[in-house]
Design an enzyme around this catalytic site. Structure first.
Site, PDB file in Angstrom:
ATOM      1  N   LYS A  69       0.850  -1.200   0.000  1.00 57.11           N
ATOM      2  CA  LYS A  69       0.000   0.000   0.000  1.00 57.11           C
ATOM      3  C   LYS A  69       0.881   1.245   0.000  1.00 57.11           C
ATOM      4  O   LYS A  69       1.891   1.305   0.709  1.00 57.11           O
ATOM      5  CB  LYS A  69      -0.917  -0.029   1.233  1.00 57.11           C
ATOM      6  CG  LYS A  69      -2.011   1.027   1.253  1.00 57.11           C
ATOM      7  CD  LYS A  69      -2.893   0.870   2.495  1.00 57.11           C
ATOM      8  CE  LYS A  69      -4.069   1.855   2.509  1.00 57.11           C
ATOM      9  NZ  LYS A  69      -4.920   1.681   3.717  1.00 57.11           N
ATOM     10  N   SER A 144      -9.920   1.566   2.640  1.00 55.82           N
ATOM     11  CA  SER A 144      -9.057   2.444   1.859  1.00 55.82           C
ATOM     12  C   SER A 144      -7.968   1.697   1.094  1.00 55.82           C
ATOM     13  O   SER A 144      -7.384   2.244   0.171  1.00 55.82           O
ATOM     14  CB  SER A 144      -8.396   3.442   2.785  1.00 55.82           C
ATOM     15  OG  SER A 144      -7.516   2.782   3.685  1.00 55.82           O
ATOM     16  N   SER A 168     -10.288  -0.915   6.736  1.00 54.72           N
ATOM     17  CA  SER A 168      -9.631  -0.675   5.444  1.00 54.72           C
ATOM     18  C   SER A 168      -8.900  -1.871   4.849  1.00 54.72           C
ATOM     19  O   SER A 168      -8.451  -1.805   3.716  1.00 54.72           O
ATOM     20  CB  SER A 168      -8.649   0.493   5.561  1.00 54.72           C
ATOM     21  OG  SER A 168      -9.352   1.703   5.605  1.00 54.72           O
TER      22      SER A 168
END
Ligand SMILES: [Zn+2]
Lengths: 473, 475
Positions: A69, A144, A168
């Site tokens: 990420k 997210s 997330s």
């Protein structure tokens, strides 16, 4: 080569160790897919342009490529947390979690798209454009960590790192039909994770199956002298095993399984409860009386911490700077230009919640609710080994569908936020399709119960036999 | 100051701790190194970096707490104090707020409200005429200082004059110096003092509106700044005005006090508990370790000198406030029959006059030699004037005072014939003075004594000379 793409990370690592698969070929195969953005997903914000140095023979992760990420700092590699204010920012150091995985033999394949500063449930809040769901390009992958979820689901990476603040990891894993695990708060160092909400943020794996989740987790956990909130993990993360759930007591919190759960999701959830019973588990309804207040508390605590965490983006030392006539002008214009709408909304919410005169009514009260939610879980775990819920109340929604309605968007995390507030581990596994879209089944347990969680998830996974290959096509 | 008003003053002192590394990262502390050479992701506030509290700084805070008689919190926490400024890389300062590590206490006649740990800001340098951020051509930041451990000590409003503020701060500085926790240098900023000043009608126990004075970076400026502010407030109130609560910047050059702009002032710091740090948990072992390291502190030592050695309060304080003087004094005191007060006078007076701020132990004057010199003086073997000459010789060459006295012929002239003859010569040489003396003007003895001293190079005992003059003139 497409055969290698179909291997799980653990299988690939084993073949590389046995000399049946070349780590370089595996890396190149994934690199090619990621670089070409196979499937038009916009899952990556950066892809390695050359094959990296491969680890020595015998490294546990054997050079299997890893997607990370965007918000994890990776030395010399763009780490932008999905924000324009950090566009092109290349940190001088690498996050502990990423470094540990590299030490174990993982190779950095690329950085994945995400909601800006991890604020969002659809990955539409990224300065680098939305990510699309590999099961339906008209739909969101969740957020997210949407880029990580989509990349793993679509076979652009064998596995990926994400972060979970209020859901997330788990929610996008559910929406993309893969496994996502949020560990116990403190189990993995946060050092080098660009912070959203410090008391909630946790790194965790996105994988195609439960075994891979255990393998990736095993090499990340442990105390880090650079993160004082990190903890020594008691014992070791084992690879999951088991053939049934005999003796396992599962609780179903009524507050997280009632209204607001889409019917298709509910049906899939109930079917898996029945399956769990067939496998020998006892299933009983229970109560988390304060859980209905968890989302409100979360949307005060997380923005409050974020309002301080994001203060460092001021144009002085790194990232975007908009020059102005005076200091205040530089601050306001830099932040006006650099932050997206959702980030600004949460900074304002958090600033307000901490303001003198409002602190007790908002932040103070939210912390009290948080304590109550944690106590609810403690009480429940005196009666149950694990609690189970649907991961998300709905399947993947359409791009743009909830953009103008922040409250509807926030409700996407209604089933995942309580565990975040309590700091306990939770895993989402694919739970079949509803109208052709994946749904997720969430299990959570007491702090440091990851092994128990993984074993139960593994047994259910085997029994469910979910096939995600359609998304990799 | 008008006696109708009583000043009420509280002090806030920032002490830079002399740890090896910064408060929340592993960067070395430095002073005077090239800018931005002692930085890392943590103290630069880079994305993703996290603080880890410095155990040594906690230990120093405990030492300070014990020295000031504070209660030590078994569990204290850090907060974030939020505001934007270029010298604050994270946009918040990590500081202790409502649960400080030390609370309560007393030093001398001033009560301590609290003492807590925090991190220092970086150093901002403004290029341009104003020297301040407004109107500067550009500003640059040196992050070497950023993150230096600080202990902030806050007193109760127990100080009643500018002079007392200065004197008390001297005591605090000496206490901290002897604890070894800080360089305590006001000019270099390792000791910084702000003052909260208000006035009230004498005899009232109500607190007036206070102003906060900043930038008094020496003991002299502290005294002058507080004095100026008291005078300003008295003049204001006497003219029928009211004191506004504000922060004032003291300019040592002009002596003026200017309000800081309200934009810099009007902060809602939005304190909340720092989620990146765990609480500081102080256990018995940590307290015991700090207690074991605690030296005898200036206030206690001065009190002991007064009580056990019967030194004057002034002497006791002068010695106790300088650890090197006290050590030297105590060593000299080991000599047989040393007289504490005379010895104290010679250490704080003549010796300091000759060796200055340096450690007297590093001079050529051995403590035992000074003790012997004082003993010779006490026995009237030498006169005070001769003793000073001997001390000059000791400072220059070292050695034994007795030997110097003999070698230089500095022994005092007792009541023998030599002195009597000199007195008679002096009287014969100055009939004018003799006449005045006979008329009862004893001041006229000066030239007579002066004559004898000149002739004896100061070896004569002034008292004996006077006695002989009286005897000869039958006064
Ligand atoms: Zn540093």
């Amino acid at each position: 080569m497409s055969d290698a793409i179909e291997l799980t990370a653990a299988q690939a690592a084993e073949r590389i160790r046995d000399g049946e698969l070349s780590a370089r070929e595996l890396f190149d195969a994934y690199r090619a897919r990621a670089a070409a953005d196979a499937g038009d997903l916009n899952a990556f914000t950066w892809v390695a342009d050359a094959a990296p140095e491969l680890p020595a023979n015998g490294a546990p992760l054997a050079g299997v490529p890893l997607a990370v990420k965007d918000l994890f700092c990776t030395e010399g590699v763009p780490s932008q947390s999905g924000s324009k204010i950090l566009e092109g920012y290349r940190p001088p150091y690498t996050a502990t979690a990423v470094r540990r995985l590299a030490d174990a033999g993982a190779t950095l394949l690329g950085k994945t798209n995400q909601d800006e500063f991890a604020m969002g449930s659809s990955n539409e809040n990224s300065a680098f454009g939305p990510v699309k769901n590999p099961w339906d390009r008209e739909r969101v992958p969740g957020g997210s960590s949407g880029g990580s979820a989509a990349a793993v689901a679509a076979g652009l990476a064998p596995w990926a790192l994400g972060t979970d603040t209020g859901g997330s990891i788990r929610q996008p894993a559910a929406l993309c039909g893969i496994v996502g695990l949020k560990p116990t708060y403190g189990a993995i160092s946060r050092y080098g994770m660009i912070a959203f909400a410090s008391s909630l943020d946790q790194a965790g794996p996105f994988t195609r199956d439960v075994t891979d989740a255990a393998l990736l987790l095993r090499h990340m956990v442990g105390r880090d002298p650079c993160d004082s909130t990190s903890l020594a993990y008691p014992g070791e993360i084992a690879l999951p095993q088991g053939v049934d759930l005999r003796g396992l007591k599962l609780g179903v919190p009524q507050e997280l399984t009632g209204d607001g759960i889409e019917s298709g999701v509910r049906e899939a959830f109930n079917a898996t409860l029945a399956l769990a019973e067939q496998l020998g588990a006892s299933v009983e309804t229970c109560s988390l009386p304060h859980a209905p207040h968890a989302l409100s508390a979360y949307y005060l605590i997380a923005p409050a911490e974020a309002s301080a965490n994001l203060a460092r983006f001021d144009g002085v030392r790194y990232g975007l700077r908009v020059d102005a006539d005076d200091l205040l002008g530089m601050y306001t214009q830099t932040r006006e230009a650099g932050f997206g709408a959702e980030v600004k909304r949460r900074i304002m919410l958090g600033t307000y919640a901490l303001s003198s005169g409002y602190y007790d009514a908002y932040y103070g009260r939210a912390q009290q609710v948080r304590t109550k939610v944690a106590e609810d879980f403690r009480a429940a775990f005196e009666r149950f080994d694990l609690l189970v819920t649907p991961t998300a109340p709905s399947v993947a929604f359409r791009l743009g569908e909830k953009l103008d309605d922040p409250l509807a968007m926030y409700l996407s995390d209604v089933c995942t936020v309580p565990m975040s507030l309590a700091g306990i581990p939770a895993i989402s596994i694919p739970n079949g399709l509803s109208d052709g879209l994946p749904t997720g089944f969430q299990l959570c347990g007491p702090a440091f119960s990851e092994n128990r969680l993984l074993d139960a998830a593994y047994v259910l996974e085997q029994a469910l036999g979910f096939d995600g290959s359609e998304a990799r096509a | 100051m008008s006696p109708a008003y009583e000043p009420v003053i509280g002090l806030e002192i920032h002490v830079q701790l002399k740890t090896n590394t910064k408060m929340f990262c592993g960067c070395e502390l430095s002073f005077g190194d090239p800018p931005n050479t002692h930085t890392c992701p943590v103290c630069l506030g880079l994305p993703g970096a996290l603080p880890v509290a410095n155990a040594r700084a906690v230990h120093y805070a405990l030492l300070i707490g014990l020295a000031l008689g504070c209660e030590l919190a078994p569990r204290s926490i850090f907060h974030r104090k939020n505001y934007f400024y270029p010298d604050l890389p994270k946009g918040y300062q990590v500081s202790q707020y409502d649960v400080p590590i030390c609370s309560g206490g007393r030093l001398g006649d001033v009560r301590i409200h609290r003492a807590h740990l925090e991190e220092d800001a970086a150093k901002l340098v403004h290029v341009g005429a104003s020297g301040r951020i407004h109107g500067a051509d550009e500003s640059v930041v040196d992050f070497n200082r950023g993150g230096t451990p600080l202990v902030e000590i806050v007193t109760e409003p127990d100080v009643r004059s500018a002079a007392q503020a200065r004197e008390w701060l001297t005591l605090l500085r000496e206490t901290l110096r002897q604890l070894g926790v800080s360089d305590v240098n006001m000019e270099e900023g390792s000791l910084r003092c702000d003052a909260n000043v208000s006035i009230r009608p004498a005899g009232s126990d109500r607190l007036g509106t206070k102003t906060e004075l900043k930038n008094m970076n020496s003991f002299r400026y502290l005294e002058r700044g507080v004095e100026a502010e008291i005078a300003r407030q008295v003049a204001l109130v006497e003219a029928g005005g009211q004191v506004e609560q504000e922060t004032l910047h003291y300019d040592p050059v002009s002596g003026s006090l200017t309000p800081l702009r309200s934009k810099e002032e009007a902060h809602d710091y939005r304190y909340f508990p720092e989620p990146d740090l765990v609480p500081i948990v102080v256990d018995e072992a940590m307290v015991a370790a700090a207690r074991a390291e605690l030296p005898e502190l200036p206030a206690q030592r001065a009190e002991r000198y007064e009580r056990e050695l019967e030194l004057s309060a002034d002497s006791a304080r002068q010695l106790a406030f300088r650890a090197d003087l006290a050590a030297y004094f105590e060593q000299a005191l080991q000599a047989d029959g040393a007289h504490p007060q005379t010895l104290a006078n010679w250490v704080t007076g003549e010796l300091v006059a000759r060796v200055g701020d340096g450690d007297p132990a590093a001079s050529k004057v051995a403590p035992a030699a000074l003790a012997k010199l004082v003993a010779l003086l006490r026995a009237k073997t030498i006169t005070p004037g001769a003793a000073k000459q001997v001390l000059d010789a000791l400072v220059a060459e070292g050695g034994d005072p007795q030997a110097i006295v003999e070698a230089e012929g500095l022994g005092a002239l007792g009541g023998g014939d030599e002195l009597d003859e000199l007195v008679q010569r002096a009287l014969a040489a100055d009939p004018d003075a003799v006449a005045k003396l006979k008329a009862g003007n004893m001041k006229a003895i000066g030239p007579i004594v002066g004559f004898v001293m000149r002739e004896t190079k100061g070896r004569a005992d002034g008292g004996e000379v006077t006695r002989l003059v009286r005897e000869h003139l039958k006064l």
